[in-house]
Scaffold this motif. Structure first.
Motif: not given
Length: 113
Positions: A6-17
């Motif tokens: 979940s943390i990695l997914t959240c970080l990926q979303i933040l990085l993409d946006n």
């Protein structure tokens, strides 16, 4: 492992946006939200003092003062008879429901006993 995903997914979303402008929530707004939630979900409980092992310094500094919000208006906090800083309280909500608070630390303002 689920939390890490979940943390990695959240970080990926933040990085993409990362160019996305997000509103900032100030601390005061968070305090308002917390206060609002407490008011909505909290329940006011009427309590009566049954016993306090600290005694009372005098009639104006009664143990019942710990149950009121009038402390700010009348300026009379609870002060134990001997000035001891740790006391025990027994409170009653109803005929069959008692609440025992043990080792309650009493802090006094400078200039009081």
């Amino acid at each position: 492992l689920g939390n890490v995903n979940s943390i990695l997914t959240c970080l990926q979303i933040l990085l993409d946006n990362c160019s996305l402008e997000l509103p900032v929530c100030t601390i005061s707004k968070l305090d308002e939200i917390q206060r609002d939630k407490a008011c909505r979900h909290a329940k006011s409980v009427k309590l009566a003092l049954v016993m306090c092992d600290g005694g009372e310094m005098d009639d104006t500094h009664k143990a019942e003062n710990v149950l009121t919000n009038e402390l700010n208006s009348n300026g009379n906090p609870y002060i134990s008879a001997t000035g001891k800083p740790v006391v025990n309280f027994l409170l009653k909500q109803s005929e069959d429901l008692f609440i025992k608070l043990i080792r309650v630390t009493i802090e006094s303002q400078p200039g009081s006993q």
